[in-house]
Design a protein around this motif. Structure first.
Motif, mmCIF file in Angstrom:
data_model
loop_
_atom_site.group_PDB
_atom_site.id
_atom_site.type_symbol
_atom_site.label_atom_id
_atom_site.label_comp_id
_atom_site.label_asym_id
_atom_site.label_seq_id
_atom_site.Cartn_x
_atom_site.Cartn_y
_atom_site.Cartn_z
ATOM 1 N N PHE A 64 0.840 -1.180 0.083
ATOM 2 C CA PHE A 64 0.006 0.043 0.030
ATOM 3 C C PHE A 64 1.059 1.411 0.144
ATOM 4 O O PHE A 64 1.888 0.999 0.253
ATOM 5 N N THR A 65 0.187 2.372 -0.106
ATOM 6 C CA THR A 65 0.910 3.450 -0.047
ATOM 7 C C THR A 65 0.262 4.524 1.059
ATOM 8 O O THR A 65 -0.735 4.311 1.535
ATOM 9 N N GLU A 66 1.135 5.268 1.589
ATOM 10 C CA GLU A 66 0.869 6.040 2.629
ATOM 11 C C GLU A 66 0.293 7.350 2.423
ATOM 12 O O GLU A 66 0.590 7.909 1.455
ATOM 13 N N ASP A 67 -0.753 7.874 3.243
ATOM 14 C CA ASP A 67 -1.319 8.869 3.023
ATOM 15 C C ASP A 67 -0.684 9.771 4.239
ATOM 16 O O ASP A 67 -1.109 9.818 5.267
ATOM 17 N N PRO A 68 0.215 10.714 3.788
ATOM 18 C CA PRO A 68 0.846 11.473 4.915
ATOM 19 C C PRO A 68 0.000 12.390 5.543
ATOM 20 O O PRO A 68 0.338 12.691 6.851
ATOM 21 N N ILE A 69 -1.082 13.134 5.095
ATOM 22 C CA ILE A 69 -1.824 13.865 5.724
ATOM 23 C C ILE A 69 -2.482 12.820 6.897
ATOM 24 O O ILE A 69 -2.786 13.542 7.989
ATOM 25 N N THR A 80 -3.564 4.334 5.219
ATOM 26 C CA THR A 80 -3.066 3.361 4.160
ATOM 27 C C THR A 80 -4.017 4.142 2.685
ATOM 28 O O THR A 80 -5.171 4.466 3.071
ATOM 29 N N GLU A 81 -3.509 3.788 1.606
ATOM 30 C CA GLU A 81 -4.180 4.017 0.581
ATOM 31 C C GLU A 81 -3.866 2.861 -0.403
ATOM 32 O O GLU A 81 -2.654 2.291 -0.518
ATOM 33 N N ASN A 82 -4.771 2.306 -1.353
ATOM 34 C CA ASN A 82 -4.733 1.413 -2.426
ATOM 35 C C ASN A 82 -3.974 0.199 -1.595
ATOM 36 O O ASN A 82 -3.307 -0.547 -2.353
ATOM 37 N N ILE A 96 6.686 3.181 4.356
ATOM 38 C CA ILE A 96 5.707 2.605 4.852
ATOM 39 C C ILE A 96 5.004 1.913 3.532
ATOM 40 O O ILE A 96 5.047 2.456 2.458
ATOM 41 N N GLY A 97 4.751 0.661 3.870
ATOM 42 C CA GLY A 97 4.018 -0.281 2.726
ATOM 43 C C GLY A 97 5.006 -1.199 2.221
ATOM 44 O O GLY A 97 4.519 -1.996 1.290
#
Length: 368
Positions: free
Chosen positions: A188-193, A216-218, A312-313
């Protein structure tokens, strides 16, 4: 060549000194092997794995070298104190040996009371001489051992310095190799916000761990195989000693569900099994933290790092580096015992969470 000189010094030393320095000889050979690993890591297809092995080899060799030097230094101190306590006895022994000389002539043994007195004096000298010779031999052996141990320490100290320089270079190369790595799978990718919102709204590690899925995203479906069959036999993520058990109060009376390990400065921290990086970065009062997910509903929390690796991910293979401990790692040797953590100035906090609930990490890790 320097390590060869160390080995030759050991082989030419008295037997007891050889025993005291056996670990130093083995450590010199281990550091030599680590240096070769470092030279060959540049051409490895997987430089991160090769350099990880190299750093660990240096760490093991340096630990063995410190132990060997410590044993030698302690033995030398014991012998020096023993010889100092025998100053008066040594002076008398030297006086007696000087009086007798190496070859006593017949007139030396003549006695003023005539043949009978001469016979008695001869018997007395014959009885005393073996004892004097034995004391002289023991004294000579102690002196030779002190000399050998001092030569060992001088040679090994240089080897240790070279090893410290080698491991520092390996750590630098490893950090660069990790930064250059592009082949890791990503779950997954991180959503920093969202991450910052979670951090700012979190007051406890428990609350942060519970909210990890929100950043997390995706995210793809679970791809990590279960590891229940390895429960209790996983290697600890860092070389060191456990100084606080789960639930044991610290000096301030605070108890935590994880364990605390004392480590050497700049020690390498690795993942004990394949895992996804759920988080790495600063968190609350734990310093830099790396949270790994080996399988669903299982988290390994590693807190107190000085540097963290990866993003992250990322999905890491078993044994991959996740960070470094603090400190400069430049200490040479301490004469204190290592068993209680002396010489290990850094601490790593390890917490394991199953289904959101902390469990004793030693139910997963082996301490052998």
């Amino acid at each position: 060549m320097k390590r060869l000189a160390l080995i030759l010094t050991l082989l030419s030393a008295p037997a007891v000194a050889q025993d005291a320095g056996l670990a130093a000889r083995d450590a010199a050979e281990a550091l030599e092997a680590a240096s070769i690993l470092l030279d060959t890591a540049e051409d490895s297809r997987d430089r991160v794995a090769a350099l990880t092995d190299t750093v660990r080899a240096f760490e093991d060799g340096l630990a063995a070298m410190r132990d060997g030097l410590r044993d030698a230094a302690i033995r030398e101190t014991e012998l020096t104190r023993k010889l100092a306590a025998q100053d008066a006895e040594v002076a008398q022994l030297l006086g007696a040996l000087s009086a007798l000389g190496s070859r006593a002539e017949p007139q030396t043994l003549l006695h003023p009371q005539g043949p009978l007195g001469t016979a008695r004096s001869g018997m007395l000298v014959a009885a005393v001489t073996p004892g004097l010779a034995a004391k002289a031999a023991a004294l000579r052996s102690d002196l030779e051992e002190v000399t050998a141990l001092r030569e060992l320490q001088q040679s090994a100290a240089k080897t240790l310095e070279d090893g410290l320089a080698g491991v520092q270079r390996a750590r630098t190369d490893l950090s660069q190799a990790i930064a250059d790595r592009t082949d890791l799978p990503k779950r997954f990718t991180e959503d920093p916000i969202r991450t910052q919102i979670l951090i700012s709204a979190t007051e406890t590690l428990n609350g942060f761990a519970s909210g990890l899925s929100q950043i997390t995203e995706n995210e793809v479906a679970e791809v990590m195989p279960p590891i229940e069959d390895r429960k209790g036999i996983l290697q600890l993520p860092v070389r060191g000693v456990i100084i606080r058990q789960a639930g044991q109060a610290d000096a301030a009376g605070v108890t935590r569900p994880g364990i605390v390990m004392a480590t050497r400065p700049s020690a390498l921290v690795t993942t004990p099994t394949a895992a996804t990086i759920r988080y790495n970065g600063p968190l609350l009062d734990y310093g830099l933290v790396s949270i790994l997910e080996p399988q669903g509903d299982l988290l390994f929390v590693l807190a107190g790092l000085d540097a963290v690796f990866g993003e992250i991910g990322d999905v890491l293979p078993a044994g991959s580096p996740v960070g470094l401990m603090g400190g400069d790692g430049g200490d040479i040797v301490s004469l204190t015992s290592e068993g209680g953590g002396a010489g290990r100035s850094e601490t790593l906090y390890i917490e394991v969470r199953e289904g959101g609930t902390p469990v004793d990490p030693l139910t997963w890790f082996t301490t052998e």
